[in-house]
Design an enzyme around this catalytic site. Sequence first.
Site, PDB file in Angstrom:
ATOM      1  N   ALA A 103       0.810  -1.226   0.000  1.00 17.89           N
ATOM      2  CA  ALA A 103       0.000   0.000   0.000  1.00 17.89           C
ATOM      3  C   ALA A 103       0.838   1.269   0.000  1.00 17.89           C
ATOM      4  CB  ALA A 103      -0.943   0.003   1.199  1.00 17.89           C
ATOM      5  N   ARG A 162      10.340   8.012  -1.619  1.00 17.23           N
ATOM      6  CA  ARG A 162      11.735   8.203  -2.029  1.00 17.23           C
ATOM      7  C   ARG A 162      12.054   7.687  -3.436  1.00 17.23           C
ATOM      8  NH1 ARG A 162      14.622   5.676   2.920  1.00 17.23           N
ATOM      9  NH2 ARG A 162      12.529   4.863   3.303  1.00 17.23           N
ATOM     10  N   LYS A 179       5.290   2.316  -5.814  1.00 17.98           N
ATOM     11  CA  LYS A 179       6.615   1.682  -5.697  1.00 17.98           C
ATOM     12  C   LYS A 179       6.633   0.248  -6.194  1.00 17.98           C
ATOM     13  CE  LYS A 179       8.538   0.863  -1.535  1.00 17.98           C
ATOM     14  NZ  LYS A 179       9.369   1.197  -0.352  1.00 17.98           N
ATOM     15  N   GLY A 236      -0.266   1.733   9.313  1.00 24.27           N
ATOM     16  CA  GLY A 236       0.712   0.813   9.872  1.00 24.27           C
ATOM     17  C   GLY A 236       0.571  -0.588   9.309  1.00 24.27           C
ATOM     18  N   THR A 237       1.617  -1.395   9.523  1.00 27.37           N
ATOM     19  CA  THR A 237       1.635  -2.745   8.946  1.00 27.37           C
ATOM     20  C   THR A 237       0.532  -3.630   9.531  1.00 27.37           C
ATOM     21  OG1 THR A 237       3.363  -3.282  10.564  1.00 27.37           O
ATOM     22  CG2 THR A 237       4.097  -2.770   8.324  1.00 27.37           C
ATOM     23  N   ARG A 278      17.445   1.093 -65.668  1.00 30.12           N
ATOM     24  CA  ARG A 278      18.128   2.310 -65.231  1.00 30.12           C
ATOM     25  C   ARG A 278      18.458   3.101 -66.484  1.00 30.12           C
ATOM     26  NH1 ARG A 278      22.989  -1.650 -63.864  1.00 30.12           N
ATOM     27  NH2 ARG A 278      24.173  -1.422 -65.784  1.00 30.12           N
TER      28      ARG A 278
HETATM   29  C1  UD1 Z   1       8.643  -2.769   9.253  1.00 29.91           C
HETATM   30  C2  UD1 Z   1       8.606  -3.500  10.602  1.00 29.91           C
HETATM   31  C3  UD1 Z   1      10.018  -3.603  11.146  1.00 29.91           C
HETATM   32  C4  UD1 Z   1      10.927  -4.293  10.163  1.00 29.91           C
HETATM   33  C5  UD1 Z   1      10.870  -3.583   8.801  1.00 29.91           C
HETATM   34  C6  UD1 Z   1      11.583  -4.414   7.774  1.00 29.91           C
HETATM   35  C7  UD1 Z   1       6.475  -2.986  11.638  1.00 29.91           C
HETATM   36  C8  UD1 Z   1       5.790  -2.142  12.651  1.00 29.91           C
HETATM   37  N1  UD1 Z   1       7.777  -2.770  11.521  1.00 29.91           N
HETATM   38  O1  UD1 Z   1       9.069  -1.460   9.525  1.00 29.91           O
HETATM   39  O2  UD1 Z   1      10.025  -4.317  12.362  1.00 29.91           O
HETATM   40  O3  UD1 Z   1      12.257  -4.320  10.630  1.00 29.91           O
HETATM   41  O4  UD1 Z   1       9.495  -3.459   8.369  1.00 29.91           O
HETATM   42  O5  UD1 Z   1      11.678  -3.686   6.581  1.00 29.91           O
HETATM   43  O6  UD1 Z   1       5.875  -3.822  11.019  1.00 29.91           O
HETATM   44  N2  UD1 Z   1       2.702  -0.935   4.481  1.00 29.91           N
HETATM   45  C9  UD1 Z   1       1.375  -0.919   4.115  1.00 29.91           C
HETATM   46  N3  UD1 Z   1       0.495  -0.204   4.847  1.00 29.91           N
HETATM   47  C10 UD1 Z   1       0.859   0.515   5.949  1.00 29.91           C
HETATM   48  C11 UD1 Z   1       2.231   0.489   6.316  1.00 29.91           C
HETATM   49  C12 UD1 Z   1       3.120  -0.245   5.578  1.00 29.91           C
HETATM   50  O7  UD1 Z   1       1.002  -1.553   3.121  1.00 29.91           O
HETATM   51  O8  UD1 Z   1      -0.014   1.125   6.562  1.00 29.91           O
HETATM   52  C13 UD1 Z   1       3.664  -1.706   3.682  1.00 29.91           C
HETATM   53  C14 UD1 Z   1       4.698  -0.822   3.029  1.00 29.91           C
HETATM   54  O9  UD1 Z   1       4.282  -0.423   1.741  1.00 29.91           O
HETATM   55  C15 UD1 Z   1       5.904  -1.731   2.994  1.00 29.91           C
HETATM   56  C16 UD1 Z   1       5.737  -2.622   4.207  1.00 29.91           C
HETATM   57  O10 UD1 Z   1       4.373  -2.559   4.549  1.00 29.91           O
HETATM   58  O11 UD1 Z   1       5.894  -2.570   1.863  1.00 29.91           O
HETATM   59  C17 UD1 Z   1       6.611  -2.204   5.363  1.00 29.91           C
HETATM   60  O12 UD1 Z   1       6.279  -0.904   5.741  1.00 29.91           O
HETATM   61  P1  UD1 Z   1       7.357   0.107   6.258  1.00 29.91           P
HETATM   62  O13 UD1 Z   1       6.699   1.374   6.553  1.00 29.91           O
HETATM   63  O14 UD1 Z   1       8.511   0.117   5.342  1.00 29.91           O
HETATM   64  O15 UD1 Z   1       7.754  -0.593   7.624  1.00 29.91           O
HETATM   65  P2  UD1 Z   1       8.971  -0.219   8.507  1.00 29.91           P
HETATM   66  O16 UD1 Z   1       8.613   0.958   9.334  1.00 29.91           O
HETATM   67  O17 UD1 Z   1      10.191  -0.160   7.713  1.00 29.91           O
END
Ligand code: UD1
Length: 452
Positions: free
Chosen positions: A9, A14, A21, A77-78, A437
């Site tokens: 999502a 960057r 992405k 968030g994830t 020609r």
């Molecule tokens: C996350 C982990 C972290 C881990 C790291 C590895 C959590 C809270 N943290 O951190 O422990 O070391 O990944 O790279 O899980 N995404 C969504 N929706 C959201 C948020 C994120 O789809 O609401 C997707 C992003 O597009 C990405 C992935 O989830 O593909 C990870 O998200 P990102 O924000 O990069 O997580 P980190 O903060 O790096």
Amino acid sequence: MLDIVILAAGKGTRMRSNKPKVLHPIAGKPFVSHVIDRSREINADNINVVVGFGAEQVYEELDGQGLNFVEQIEQLGTGHAVQQALPFIREEAAVLILYGDVPLIESDTLRQLLSVVSETSMGLLTVTLANPLGYGRIVRNRIGSIEAIVEQKDASKEQLEINEINTGVMALKGKHLIKWLPQLSNNNAQGEYYLTDIIEMAVADGIEVRAAHPHHEAEVMGVNNRKQQAELERIYQARIAEKMMADGVSIIDPRRFDLRGSLTTGHDCLIDINCVFEGVVILGNNVTIGPNCVIRDSVIASNTIIKANSIIEGSKVSDGCVVGPFARLRPGTELLENVNVGNFVETKNSTIGKNTKANHLSYIGDSKVGEGVNFGAGCITCNYDGAEKHQTNIGDDVFIGSNSALVAPITIATGATIGAGSVITKGVEQGQLAINRARQENHDNWDRPRKK
Ligand code: UD1
Ligand code: CA
């Protein structure tokens, strides 16, 4: 029973792109498609892709692949992202959570991770990094069992010293995920719903958290910018080149080899520097590809030499041909055995018979050419009248003098000869000489104009 959730999502700020992405490519294929391919390799029967930024573009790109798209409207968030897929998770399934921007994960590693999932345990993919900055840290207790994941921004000074990090990839029973996810809160430094908080819930419920590890660090590397994309591209290509060399292909410089599709090779093939292979390419035995060639969706049979700077697309090249340097074979070209196509020769939608030669500066389009034909330098089939394309038929053993134009539709019968510099608009019969020609005039003692 295997359910997969691919998180895709994020905007990827960057990357500085209008495209989401996960649609940016490695080896010509979107990041997320690599992850989907690995999911299929481990027989996932329910693949959920959580989309957000540029969702429409993602649907369009991945349409018709039997995927379930789930929209996460706000990226909270994830944990919140995985929550969106919860209605599609089956209690009895094993659930594997993957990231759409971590493209080089290998199916072997995923199988290993899944093997530790049971009613009483879950799997977490971790890796130990010299520089763990930015990652969630794996907190273990005195006897080494995993107790929690702490995000960089929430970690204490001692926890920041931990080098074992969360890759983000985890696997667990559906029913466990269904129980824990609704209990997440966003009471943390980033105000996000952290998927990683389910680790503490697992521990509290007596579910053992077992770590698995990737074979290579690159498998768990995410792409955040174009520099990292280029780095992963080289790692991916190096991996393919290594495998091909192990299978007996000579690659002069594996750092300058690019495959964007599939390449099948016979024995003793040689690939010189800076070649790009796209789509489905098949090489026979003893094929040599010179430097700077681009070959797409083509079959090149044994004992053929493709010389430097040639471009071949949608073509079939039979045994013993020599192509290039600087040749261009366009879609629908078929060269039969021992054909020579030389520099600055372009072919399209044409079949060229055995032992025929077109060595210099020619265009052969919409043509059927017999065996043993000789095209002089600069011969052109004029296949296009401005509205329609027309066919040229050339029999066996035809000799076409240099700088001739054959205006299609036209048939040149077996054994015919065309005088150099001719514009041929009428058919030529077997054994005839055709010449068209201006007749040459020679004037004696010619008095050249002089400046006054
Ligand atoms: C996350 C982990 C972290 C881990 C790291 C590895 C959590 C809270 N943290 O951190 O422990 O070391 O990944 O790279 O899980 N995404 C969504 N929706 C959201 C948020 C994120 O789809 O609401 C997707 C992003 O597009 C990405 C992935 O989830 O593909 C990870 O998200 P990102 O924000 O990069 O997580 P980190 O903060 O790096
Ligand atoms: Ca990240």
